[in-house]
Design a protein around this motif. Structure first.
Motif, PDB file in Angstrom:
ATOM      1  N   LEU A  63      11.580  15.223  -3.755  1.00  0.00           N
ATOM      2  CA  LEU A  63      10.445  15.036  -2.852  1.00  0.00           C
ATOM      3  C   LEU A  63       9.280  14.380  -3.587  1.00  0.00           C
ATOM      4  N   VAL A  64       8.991  14.855  -4.793  1.00  0.00           N
ATOM      5  CA  VAL A  64       7.909  14.271  -5.603  1.00  0.00           C
ATOM      6  C   VAL A  64       8.221  12.816  -5.927  1.00  0.00           C
ATOM      7  N   ARG A  65       9.487  12.542  -6.261  1.00  0.00           N
ATOM      8  CA  ARG A  65       9.878  11.181  -6.646  1.00  0.00           C
ATOM      9  C   ARG A  65       9.705  10.199  -5.485  1.00  0.00           C
ATOM     10  N   GLU A  66      10.124  10.575  -4.274  1.00  0.00           N
ATOM     11  CA  GLU A  66      10.030   9.629  -3.162  1.00  0.00           C
ATOM     12  C   GLU A  66       8.579   9.369  -2.779  1.00  0.00           C
ATOM     13  N   LEU A  67       7.718  10.393  -2.901  1.00  0.00           N
ATOM     14  CA  LEU A  67       6.308  10.183  -2.603  1.00  0.00           C
ATOM     15  C   LEU A  67       5.613   9.381  -3.702  1.00  0.00           C
ATOM     16  N   ASP A  68       6.122   9.500  -4.931  1.00  0.00           N
ATOM     17  CA  ASP A  68       5.591   8.668  -6.011  1.00  0.00           C
ATOM     18  C   ASP A  68       5.951   7.201  -5.769  1.00  0.00           C
ATOM     19  N   LEU A  69       7.157   6.937  -5.248  1.00  0.00           N
ATOM     20  CA  LEU A  69       7.533   5.574  -4.877  1.00  0.00           C
ATOM     21  C   LEU A  69       6.643   5.055  -3.751  1.00  0.00           C
ATOM     22  N   PHE A  70       6.245   5.936  -2.853  1.00  0.00           N
ATOM     23  CA  PHE A  70       5.331   5.571  -1.773  1.00  0.00           C
ATOM     24  C   PHE A  70       3.975   5.156  -2.359  1.00  0.00           C
ATOM     25  N   TRP A 115       9.422   0.555   1.172  1.00  0.00           N
ATOM     26  CA  TRP A 115       9.508   1.873   0.523  1.00  0.00           C
ATOM     27  C   TRP A 115      10.904   2.466   0.669  1.00  0.00           C
ATOM     28  N   MET A 116      11.489   2.345   1.856  1.00  0.00           N
ATOM     29  CA  MET A 116      12.824   2.899   2.090  1.00  0.00           C
ATOM     30  C   MET A 116      13.863   2.202   1.204  1.00  0.00           C
ATOM     31  N   LYS A 117      13.707   0.920   1.010  1.00  0.00           N
ATOM     32  CA  LYS A 117      14.633   0.181   0.140  1.00  0.00           C
ATOM     33  C   LYS A 117      14.536   0.698  -1.285  1.00  0.00           C
ATOM     34  N   ALA A 118      13.304   0.960  -1.737  1.00  0.00           N
ATOM     35  CA  ALA A 118      13.104   1.501  -3.085  1.00  0.00           C
ATOM     36  C   ALA A 118      13.740   2.874  -3.221  1.00  0.00           C
ATOM     37  N   MET A 154       4.324   1.768  -4.006  1.00  0.00           N
ATOM     38  CA  MET A 154       4.383   0.703  -3.007  1.00  0.00           C
ATOM     39  C   MET A 154       2.979   0.354  -2.510  1.00  0.00           C
ATOM     40  N   LEU A 155       2.140   1.379  -2.280  1.00  0.00           N
ATOM     41  CA  LEU A 155       0.770   1.132  -1.827  1.00  0.00           C
ATOM     42  C   LEU A 155      -0.080   0.502  -2.928  1.00  0.00           C
ATOM     43  N   THR A 156       0.169   0.906  -4.172  1.00  0.00           N
ATOM     44  CA  THR A 156      -0.553   0.299  -5.297  1.00  0.00           C
ATOM     45  C   THR A 156      -0.212  -1.182  -5.413  1.00  0.00           C
ATOM     46  N   GLY A 157       1.074  -1.498  -5.213  1.00  0.00           N
ATOM     47  CA  GLY A 157       1.485  -2.893  -5.207  1.00  0.00           C
ATOM     48  C   GLY A 157       0.830  -3.683  -4.092  1.00  0.00           C
ATOM     49  N   ASN A 198       3.224   7.680  10.063  1.00  0.00           N
ATOM     50  CA  ASN A 198       2.017   8.419  10.451  1.00  0.00           C
ATOM     51  C   ASN A 198       1.106   8.641   9.258  1.00  0.00           C
ATOM     52  N   ILE A 199       1.710   9.036   8.129  1.00  0.00           N
ATOM     53  CA  ILE A 199       0.919   9.264   6.913  1.00  0.00           C
ATOM     54  C   ILE A 199       0.257   7.973   6.451  1.00  0.00           C
ATOM     55  N   LEU A 200       0.977   6.866   6.539  1.00  0.00           N
ATOM     56  CA  LEU A 200       0.415   5.561   6.161  1.00  0.00           C
ATOM     57  C   LEU A 200      -0.795   5.228   7.053  1.00  0.00           C
ATOM     58  N   ASP A 201      -0.674   5.497   8.349  1.00  0.00           N
ATOM     59  CA  ASP A 201      -1.784   5.232   9.262  1.00  0.00           C
ATOM     60  C   ASP A 201      -2.991   6.104   8.923  1.00  0.00           C
TER      61      ASP A 201
END
Length: 406
Positions: free
Chosen positions: A96-103, A27-30, A106-109, A54-57
Motif C-alpha cells: 500500500l505504501v509503495r503504490e501511494l509512493d508511485l502516485f 500511475w496504473m502502468k507504473a 507521478m505527481l512530482t513528475g 477522487n484523491i487526485l481531484d
C-alpha cells in the motif's frame, strides 16, 4: 484568459484535472510494472484505480486553496475507503505504501513537466506544489495504513472471538463428557449397590426357607418386597433413560386440566391411602383448557406425588391446580414427610439423590425426571421444605405452550 494570468498553483491544478485520465493510467502502468507489487496483477482496471481519481481531484483542491484543511475530511474519507478496499484485496501494508509512493512520484513528475513548459512557474512555485502534494499524499498514506490496521485488528478480534467461543464450547463439551462419565459411574454404583442388596435379601430368604420350613411365608414376603423394590428401581431407570433420550419434536395438544386432575387423583388415591395417609385435593374452577403435552405433564405430577408418598410416613399429601399470573397455571404437591435439609437443597434435583432413609425404594431419579420434563414444558419450579415437617413443590406452566421450530 491564459494560465499565466491566474495563480500558478491554480493553473497547475487545472492542468492536473485536464490530465486526470492520463495521469491515472500512467500511475496504473507504473504499479503494474513494479516488481514489489504482486497483488496488483490480480486486479481489474476499476479495482486498481479505486478512489485514486477522487484523491487526485482533492489534491487539486489543496493546490488551488493552498491549504489541506479545506478538503481534509473528503481526502480522509476516500483514503479510508482506499485502505479498506486494499485490505480486502489482500495488499500488505508495504505494498500500500509503495503504490501511494508511485502516485507521489507521478505527481512530482507532472510538476516538472508543467514548470518546463511554463516559465512563470518558478522554482518557488515548484517547491510549494511539491510541499502540498507531499503533505496530501502523506496524509492519504497514513490514513489508508490506519484503516488497514483497523481492519486487521477487527479481523483479529473476530478470529479471537471465534476462538474463545470455540474454546468455551469445547470446555462445555468436555465438562458434559465428564458429567456423562460421572453419571454413568453413578448409575453403575447405584445399580450394583441395589442388586447386591437384592441378592443378599434373596439369599437370606432362601436360607430361612432351608433352615426353618415353618417360616416359608415370612421368607416369601421378604423376597416379594425386595422384588417390588427392585422393580421400582428398574422402572425409574427406564423412565429416566426414555426422558433423556427423547429427541422427537414435542407433540402439543389441547385438553382440559380438570380431566388430567381427576385422572391423577384416581391413579394415586388408593396407593396413598394404603399407607395410612390422606390425599387432599383442590382444583381451581377458573382453569379450563391448556395447550401442552398431557402425557409429560402427567409424568411430572405422578413423580411428585409418588415422591411425596414415599417420604411421608404419617399425615397427608396434597394435590392442587390453580390459575397463576402471566397466562400461566400452577401445579402444587405438598406432603408432611421427612422434608429436605438445608444442606441438601442444592442437590435435590440431581441424579441418584435420595433422602437419608435407606428404606425408601428407588434410584433417586424422580426429581431429576421432573426437572428434565419441566425444561421441555417450560415449567418454572419452586420448592420449600422444612426438615421433619414436609415439602412443598410448586411448578408454573404456560397456559399455551408454543411449538419450538427445529
Amino acid at each position: 484568459m491564459t494560465d499565466s494570468h491566474v495563480l500558478p498553483l491554480t493553473a497547475f491544478a487545472t492542468q492536473l484535472r485536464l490530465q486526470q485520465v492520463d495521469l491515472t493510467e500512467r500511475w496504473m502502468k507504473a504499479v503494474f510494472h513494479d516488481a514489489e507489487l504482486t497483488e496488483s496483477d490480480r486486479l481489474t482496471y476499476e479495482q486498481l484505480a479505486d478512489h485514486i481519481p477522487n484523491i487526485l481531484d482533492e489534491i487539486c483542491s489543496v493546490l488551488e486553496n493552498q491549504d489541506l484543511d479545506h478538503v481534509e475530511s473528503a481526502i480522509e474519507r476516500d483514503a479510508r475507503l482506499h485502505g479498506k478496499l486494499r485490505w480486502k484485496q489482500g495488499y500488505r501494508i508495504d505494498e500500500l505504501v509503495r503504490e501511494l509512493d508511485l502516485f507521489r512520484q507521478m505527481l512530482t513528475g507532472a510538476i516538472v513537466e508543467f514548470s518546463e513548459a511554463r516559465p512563470y512557474f518558478t522554482r518557488r512555485h515548484e517547491e510549494r506544489a511539491r510541499h502540498f502534494i507531499d503533505e496530501a499524499v502523506s496524509f492519504v498514506t497514513l490514513t489508508s495504513i490506519r484503516e488497514v490496521v483497523n481492519e486487521r485488528d477487527r479481523k483479529i478480534d473476530d478470529y479471537t472471538g471465534r476462538l474463545e467461543r470455540a474454546n468455551h464450547e469445547l470446555t462445555l463439551k468436555q465438562r458434559l463428557v465428564g458429567d456423562l462419565y460421572e453419571s454413568r459411574m453413578q448409575i453403575t454404583r447405584s445399580v450394583v449397590h441395589d442388586l447386591r442388596n437384592f441378592l443378599n435379601v434373596f439369599s437370606m430368604a432362601l436360607q430361612l426357607i432351608s433352615r426353618a420350613p415353618s417360616k416359608v411365608e415370612t421368607a416369601l414376603a421378604l423376597a416379594n418386597r425386595q422384588a417390588a423394590d427392585m422393580k421400582t428401581l428398574v422402572d425409574e431407570l427406564v423412565e429416566y433413560s426414555v426422558v433423556l433420550g427423547d429427541d422427537s419434536p414435542l407433540v402439543l395438544e389441547t385438553f382440559a386440566l380438570r380431566e388430567l386432575f381427576d385422572e391423577l387423583v384416581i391413579s394415586c388415591e388408593s396407593a396413598i391411602e394404603a399407607k395410612g395417609l390422606r390425599l387432599l385435593t383442590a382444583f381451581d374452577g377458573a382453569l379450563d383448557v391448556v395447550v401442552s403435552n398431557r402425557l409429560k405433564l402427567k409424568q411430572v405430577a405422578l413423580n411428585l406425588l409418588t415422591n411425596a408418598a414415599k417420604y411421608t410416613k404419617a399425615g397427608q399429601v396434597e394435590l392442587s391446580m390453580t390459575a397463576a399470573e402471566d397466562d400461566r397455571w400452577r401445579l402444587r404437591v405438598s406432603d408432611t414427610g421427612v422434608g429436605i435439609g438445608a444442606s441438601d437443597r442444592e442437590r435435590v434435583f440431581k441424579e441418584f439423590e435420595r433422602a437419608a432413609d435407606d428404606d425408601v425404594p428407588g434410584a433417586g431419579l424422580g426429581l431429576a425426571i421432573v426437572k428434565e420434563l419441566c425444561r421441555v414444558l417450560e415449567g418454572e419450579i419452586r420448592f420449600d421444605s422444612q426438615e421433619g415437617e414436609g415439602t412443598i413443590f410448586e411448578i408454573s406452566f404456560p397456559m399455551r405452550l408454543q411449538a419450538v421450530d427445529g
